[in-house]
Scaffold this motif. Sequence first.
Motif, PDB file in Angstrom:
ATOM      1  N   PHE A 147      25.351  68.670  36.182  1.00 34.83           N
ATOM      2  CA  PHE A 147      25.287  69.964  36.858  1.00 34.83           C
ATOM      3  C   PHE A 147      25.917  71.016  35.954  1.00 34.83           C
ATOM      4  CE2 PHE A 147      23.966  69.724  41.360  1.00 34.83           C
ATOM      5  CZ  PHE A 147      23.625  68.376  41.382  1.00 34.83           C
ATOM      6  N   PHE A 202      26.100  63.394  37.899  1.00 30.65           N
ATOM      7  CA  PHE A 202      27.487  63.842  37.820  1.00 30.65           C
ATOM      8  C   PHE A 202      27.610  65.220  38.468  1.00 30.65           C
ATOM      9  CE2 PHE A 202      29.656  60.798  34.849  1.00 30.65           C
ATOM     10  CZ  PHE A 202      28.633  59.857  34.879  1.00 30.65           C
ATOM     11  N   ALA A 256      30.425  66.163  40.189  1.00 23.94           N
ATOM     12  CA  ALA A 256      31.829  66.540  40.418  1.00 23.94           C
ATOM     13  C   ALA A 256      32.184  67.816  39.658  1.00 23.94           C
ATOM     14  CB  ALA A 256      32.745  65.401  39.965  1.00 23.94           C
ATOM     15  N   LEU A 294      31.141  63.365  31.734  1.00 19.72           N
ATOM     16  CA  LEU A 294      29.689  63.365  31.564  1.00 19.72           C
ATOM     17  C   LEU A 294      29.314  63.198  30.091  1.00 19.72           C
ATOM     18  CD1 LEU A 294      26.857  63.798  32.758  1.00 19.72           C
ATOM     19  CD2 LEU A 294      27.223  66.249  32.575  1.00 19.72           C
ATOM     20  N   LYS A 302      25.308  67.113  25.961  1.00 15.87           N
ATOM     21  CA  LYS A 302      25.800  65.946  26.712  1.00 15.87           C
ATOM     22  C   LYS A 302      24.736  64.851  26.815  1.00 15.87           C
ATOM     23  CE  LYS A 302      29.213  68.699  29.270  1.00 15.87           C
ATOM     24  NZ  LYS A 302      30.045  68.795  30.467  1.00 15.87           N
ATOM     25  N   PRO A 322      39.410  64.635  29.609  1.00 13.76           N
ATOM     26  CA  PRO A 322      38.214  64.050  28.989  1.00 13.76           C
ATOM     27  C   PRO A 322      36.971  64.609  29.666  1.00 13.76           C
ATOM     28  CG  PRO A 322      39.266  62.465  30.456  1.00 13.76           C
ATOM     29  CD  PRO A 322      40.194  63.641  30.360  1.00 13.76           C
TER      30      PRO A 322
HETATM   31  N1  CTP Z   1      31.929  67.313  33.734  1.00 14.48           N
HETATM   32  C1  CTP Z   1      32.559  66.090  33.562  1.00 14.48           C
HETATM   33  N2  CTP Z   1      33.828  66.038  33.062  1.00 14.48           N
HETATM   34  C2  CTP Z   1      34.489  67.166  32.710  1.00 14.48           C
HETATM   35  C3  CTP Z   1      33.841  68.426  32.888  1.00 14.48           C
HETATM   36  C4  CTP Z   1      32.582  68.460  33.399  1.00 14.48           C
HETATM   37  O1  CTP Z   1      31.971  65.053  33.904  1.00 14.48           O
HETATM   38  N3  CTP Z   1      35.706  67.093  32.242  1.00 14.48           N
HETATM   39  C5  CTP Z   1      30.538  67.351  34.223  1.00 14.48           C
HETATM   40  C6  CTP Z   1      30.366  67.941  35.599  1.00 14.48           C
HETATM   41  O2  CTP Z   1      30.388  66.945  36.590  1.00 14.48           O
HETATM   42  C7  CTP Z   1      28.986  68.591  35.488  1.00 14.48           C
HETATM   43  C8  CTP Z   1      28.886  68.997  34.065  1.00 14.48           C
HETATM   44  O3  CTP Z   1      29.848  68.194  33.360  1.00 14.48           O
HETATM   45  O4  CTP Z   1      27.947  67.657  35.730  1.00 14.48           O
HETATM   46  C9  CTP Z   1      29.129  70.463  33.769  1.00 14.48           C
HETATM   47  O5  CTP Z   1      30.403  70.884  34.027  1.00 14.48           O
HETATM   48  P1  CTP Z   1      30.879  72.375  33.718  1.00 14.48           P
HETATM   49  O6  CTP Z   1      32.325  72.448  34.055  1.00 14.48           O
HETATM   50  O7  CTP Z   1      29.972  73.339  34.371  1.00 14.48           O
HETATM   51  O8  CTP Z   1      30.664  72.467  32.194  1.00 14.48           O
HETATM   52  P2  CTP Z   1      31.582  72.185  31.014  1.00 14.48           P
HETATM   53  O9  CTP Z   1      30.900  71.200  30.167  1.00 14.48           O
HETATM   54  O10 CTP Z   1      32.950  71.814  31.455  1.00 14.48           O
HETATM   55  O11 CTP Z   1      31.563  73.570  30.216  1.00 14.48           O
HETATM   56  P3  CTP Z   1      32.217  75.001  30.561  1.00 14.48           P
HETATM   57  O12 CTP Z   1      33.441  74.720  31.395  1.00 14.48           O
HETATM   58  O13 CTP Z   1      32.479  75.527  29.237  1.00 14.48           O
HETATM   59  O14 CTP Z   1      31.153  75.748  31.309  1.00 14.48           O
END
Ligand code: CTP
Length: 396
Positions: free
Chosen positions: A322, A272, A274, A307, A340, A304
């Motif tokens: 990521f 993942f 994105a 990941l 996750k 939502p």
């Molecule tokens: N991701 C996802 N769906 C979301 C947000 C994030 O699938 N709504 C996935 C991204 O593709 C990535 C990972 O989660 O692989 C981390 O995303 P990141 O935005 O860095 O982390 P968050 O879990 O959203 O936490 P924060 O924003 O608090 O850093």
Amino acid sequence: MRSRRILIGISGGIAAYKIPVLVRLLVKSGFEVKCILTPNASEFVSPLVLSTLSLNPVESNLISDDKRWINHVELAEWCDLFLIAPLTANTLAKMANGICDNLLLSTYFSMKGKVMVSPAMDLDMYAHPTVIRNIELIKNDGVLVLPAEFGELASGLLGYGRMMEPEKILEEVQKEFEKKNLKLKGKKVLITAGPTYENIDPVRFIGNHSSGKMGYALTKSFLSSGCEVILISGPTSLSIEHPKLTRINVISAEEMMKSVKKYWKKQSIGVFAAAVSDYRPEITEIQKIKKNKNNRDLKLVKNPDILEWAGLEKDNQLLVGFALETENGIEHASAKLKNKNLDYVVLNSTEDTGAGFGHDTNKVTILDKKMAKIELSLKSKYEIADEIVEIIAQSF
Ligand code: CTP
């Protein structure tokens, strides 16, 4: 047994005289070899010698001497690796700039698998800023560039520019074949890539600077390891096509979620990459918002976490996420790994120059469940993708 087919593309430099030795070494090591030449290359090496040693016909024009059209797409599909050696400054420049005026170049532009090149030039040419720039360009297109070596050059000068010796090229080829792990062949992989756009009204959206390059590089790397890939991509300007690729274009996080839900169960691996927008406007206006107020509030609701959902639904599947962090990278990334339910998390830090959004290069640290850390140096996104795929392959 895994196929070991190499297509050698020979461009017109003195070092071409060494290619028959390379062909012999490759054939003796169990590779199936075909050769193609640029029109100039046959001045430096005999097609008859090459066809005798490779046990295959040698072509140098799009139309053969007996008036057959040579199918460059078939040649590109036939090989597991396209090795261009020697690579001259002229062929390099054409590869870097999309010029396609001979069989070798048409084959290069039809390639979906790995391309490796071994440059050979005089020292001033090899050190010329244009050549350096073109080498960077093809590296960023995913080409593996073997460095030219130091030594005596055809001009009589001493310096960097000699083509790597055939024995060493053979070693590099063998390394490449060992790398592309058999274990991944036929595996189903789901990749998310690019940004998501969350519409405010018909003309405006909330988005981010993600280019999608990392996710597309991963797609390319899995495809060249023999995987079947479903790429769920947010809006990007990137293009990619492959018989084993299904690309699904989405705009918003909710659309991305819907596609992931549809495909995730049947996949063995999920990566993942994105940059999903964490929030979206509560209301998407049907008409364009007018500037008739001095202040405006935009109410956002949470998207939502795609990941996280995949991690909850995970069943013997390998899942990679990521983490883009601006501070306390390791701490935040390991929390994401646990929360996750991931097998690996790839940490990008915005503190590193040349890393992250929009760049062709990236600097990442990969963490696994036991908190083992693999720190990779600043590399092209294609090289990083190959390393990530290699690490994943070792888990099977
Ligand atoms: N991701 C996802 N769906 C979301 C947000 C994030 O699938 N709504 C996935 C991204 O593709 C990535 C990972 O989660 O692989 C981390 O995303 P990141 O935005 O860095 O982390 P968050 O879990 O959203 O936490 P924060 O924003 O608090 O850093």
